[in-house]
Design an enzyme around this catalytic site. Sequence first.
Site, PDB file in Angstrom:
ATOM      1  N   ALA A 229       0.839  -1.200   0.000  1.00  0.00           N
ATOM      2  CA  ALA A 229       0.000   0.000   0.000  1.00  0.00           C
ATOM      3  C   ALA A 229       0.872   1.248   0.000  1.00  0.00           C
ATOM      4  O   ALA A 229       1.949   1.260   0.613  1.00  0.00           O
ATOM      5  CB  ALA A 229      -0.915  -0.006   1.214  1.00  0.00           C
ATOM      6  N   PRO A 230       0.442   2.315  -0.695  1.00  0.00           N
ATOM      7  CA  PRO A 230       1.214   3.558  -0.704  1.00  0.00           C
ATOM      8  C   PRO A 230       1.348   4.129   0.700  1.00  0.00           C
ATOM      9  O   PRO A 230       0.492   3.921   1.560  1.00  0.00           O
ATOM     10  CB  PRO A 230       0.372   4.482  -1.594  1.00  0.00           C
ATOM     11  CG  PRO A 230      -0.507   3.575  -2.392  1.00  0.00           C
ATOM     12  CD  PRO A 230      -0.778   2.394  -1.521  1.00  0.00           C
ATOM     13  N   GLY A 231       2.427   4.865   0.917  1.00  0.00           N
ATOM     14  CA  GLY A 231       2.640   5.505   2.206  1.00  0.00           C
ATOM     15  C   GLY A 231       3.893   4.996   2.886  1.00  0.00           C
ATOM     16  O   GLY A 231       4.547   4.055   2.430  1.00  0.00           O
ATOM     17  N   ILE A 232       4.229   5.631   4.003  1.00  0.00           N
ATOM     18  CA  ILE A 232       5.411   5.253   4.784  1.00  0.00           C
ATOM     19  C   ILE A 232       5.115   3.933   5.504  1.00  0.00           C
ATOM     20  O   ILE A 232       4.069   3.774   6.126  1.00  0.00           O
ATOM     21  CB  ILE A 232       5.761   6.352   5.803  1.00  0.00           C
ATOM     22  CG1 ILE A 232       6.098   7.655   5.061  1.00  0.00           C
ATOM     23  CG2 ILE A 232       6.921   5.920   6.688  1.00  0.00           C
ATOM     24  CD1 ILE A 232       6.271   8.847   5.976  1.00  0.00           C
ATOM     25  N   LYS A 233       6.045   2.995   5.419  1.00  0.00           N
ATOM     26  CA  LYS A 233       5.825   1.695   6.041  1.00  0.00           C
ATOM     27  C   LYS A 233       5.769   1.833   7.556  1.00  0.00           C
ATOM     28  O   LYS A 233       6.563   2.548   8.160  1.00  0.00           O
ATOM     29  CB  LYS A 233       6.925   0.721   5.627  1.00  0.00           C
ATOM     30  CG  LYS A 233       6.876   0.358   4.147  1.00  0.00           C
ATOM     31  CD  LYS A 233       7.941  -0.655   3.773  1.00  0.00           C
ATOM     32  CE  LYS A 233       7.848  -1.007   2.286  1.00  0.00           C
ATOM     33  NZ  LYS A 233       8.875  -2.004   1.892  1.00  0.00           N
ATOM     34  N   GLY A 234       4.819   1.108   8.165  1.00  0.00           N
ATOM     35  CA  GLY A 234       4.640   1.184   9.600  1.00  0.00           C
ATOM     36  C   GLY A 234       5.631   0.318  10.358  1.00  0.00           C
ATOM     37  O   GLY A 234       6.236  -0.607   9.798  1.00  0.00           O
TER      38      GLY A 234
ATOM     39  N   LYS B  29      -4.221  -5.434   6.409  1.00  0.00           N
ATOM     40  CA  LYS B  29      -3.204  -5.074   7.393  1.00  0.00           C
ATOM     41  C   LYS B  29      -2.851  -6.306   8.225  1.00  0.00           C
ATOM     42  O   LYS B  29      -3.748  -6.972   8.757  1.00  0.00           O
ATOM     43  CB  LYS B  29      -3.717  -3.957   8.301  1.00  0.00           C
ATOM     44  CG  LYS B  29      -4.172  -2.720   7.547  1.00  0.00           C
ATOM     45  CD  LYS B  29      -4.850  -1.685   8.446  1.00  0.00           C
ATOM     46  CE  LYS B  29      -3.860  -0.981   9.331  1.00  0.00           C
ATOM     47  NZ  LYS B  29      -4.504   0.178  10.025  1.00  0.00           N
TER      48      LYS B  29
ATOM     49  N   ASP C  58     -13.287   1.995  10.707  1.00  0.00           N
ATOM     50  CA  ASP C  58     -13.713   0.685  11.188  1.00  0.00           C
ATOM     51  C   ASP C  58     -12.930  -0.389  10.435  1.00  0.00           C
ATOM     52  O   ASP C  58     -12.522  -0.199   9.287  1.00  0.00           O
ATOM     53  CB  ASP C  58     -15.214   0.507  10.951  1.00  0.00           C
ATOM     54  CG  ASP C  58     -15.773  -0.707  11.690  1.00  0.00           C
ATOM     55  OD1 ASP C  58     -15.118  -1.180  12.639  1.00  0.00           O
ATOM     56  OD2 ASP C  58     -16.864  -1.173  11.317  1.00  0.00           O
TER      57      ASP C  58
END
Length: 575
Positions: free
Chosen positions: A318-323, A339, A374
């Site tokens: 998924a796009p974005g900074i990895k958690g 997730k 949710d």
Amino acid sequence: MTAAMEQLVAHTILQGFDAMYGRFLDVTAGAQERFEQQDWSSVHLALKKRISFYDHHVGLVTSQIQIMLGERYANRSFLMAVKSSYENLLLDYPRYEIAESFFNSVYCRIFEHRNINRDKLFVHSSQENRIPTYPTQLTRIYHAHSGLTSLFDRVLDDTPFTQVWEDKQRDSKLIINHLKQEFGTAFNDDTSLELIREPFYRNKAAYLIGKITLNHGGQYQTIPLVLPVLNNSNKQLYVDACICHVNDASIIFGFARSYFMVYAPAPGALVRFLSNLIPNKTNAELYTAIGCQKHGKTELYREFLTHLDNSDDQFVTAPGIKGMVMSVFTLPSYDFVFKIIKDKFAPQKDISHATVKEKYKLVKEHDRVGRMADTQEYRHFTFERHRFSDELLAELLAVAPSIIKVTSDQIIISHLYMERRMIPFNIYVEQANDDDLRDAVDEYGKAIKQLAAANIFPGDMLFKNFGVTRHKRVVFYDYDEISYMTEMNFRKIPEPRTPEDEMSAEPWYSVGIYDVFPEEFRTFLLINPKVKALFNELHSDLFEAKYWQYLQQNITHGQYEDVYPYRSVHRLRMT
């Protein structure tokens, strides 16, 4: 004897479901009294209590079956016959679709979610497209033959509320004026209104929901109508707003909001009416919105299978900074993300896997005030191997090997969450024009404030942990550091004692585990000069300890701020 036992087990499962849904309806039926008495703390407790019934009764039924059958309960062929008997019990049953999901839950509990095959579960309903007969009249129909004022006076008179109206005639006129502004001459004495008899309750409001049919010179148009009803300090009722467009009605049923309390003995019929009203909402979203979230989970899975059958793209990160705690992947053509919890967390994340799961459960049960996404939780979720690139699979196996099993044609993940996909807030602000950036910063600040007022402290408020919806609302979606506001200690940074203190890299004051210094938020939130200027203009109070302390005091005294799930332009009068 075997056939008799199969039928007995099928009856036991259905009786367990009836007991669960009966309690579900009992708690729901109390929503009117809680609303009229302004018992807002009980509203939150009822939401949590109602959610708990499902898993509790699944556990009771599972234990009953194990006692009844002894070692035989693990015989899958036997339970296949039980499923067949169960289908027969549901032929004229008004809640058959929810009861099918309950069967699935019992089956999965018995076998601990192992070796789940489609033929053993109601992956697809046994009664596709059957709309159950509603035990009472679902809607009332009103015509404007005697004038629009008379129509809305009758609508307000027919509500089940026991409180008096603050000014019913005024509210009727305000509704009519609003609809005339929106639709002009099409809103006339040829108008008809079909309204769901039962109000929808959530937080501090009741909602009257239905549809209006307009006459555009012989061309008929159907539009949704949502009338939020509030009660004032004297416990008198008034209509606060008038929502009459699909997108605006859709927001009220949004995925970041708490579930409605609406008395629905046959939820399938209610969902069918709502789906015609708000066609951009799926069955999964609508079942979930009215509190049938476990069946919403079933519907979401069915929608996912349908999407897979009609697409051929591959899953990607998924796009974005990895958690640091979760790894997230998605299908580019699909509106949800998946997730998974990593096996090991970054050193600065001093939490356990059990704690992360508890945080997600907390969000499920809490008032999300439109600001927390949710999620649906799945176990032993199966994907087709060819839909995963080697790169993505290698990445997932590197961070969570304990929960991933790979075969020649399948990838089985033992635990994951599905959540609506959004644009990560940090990416959105980088790409936004000046107007959108201002709105986004304002939305972010409002999201923080509304969460805090609902007793949620996000913990990690970095932009990467928030998303922007298609309606440009900012929603929080990273829950591993959330806490209750009442647990935190908001402090102002003490003045340095000496110049050496001020220059020191380490704090010159003690810091407790629950201490929060809002002044420090500026350091990691306001790197972008444009964002900094907007933040200082719109939400500078977020950097002051006294603001957070004020919200804490409100929560302690049971004062819950108003959060409207609709724009101020829809409000009939500003109070």
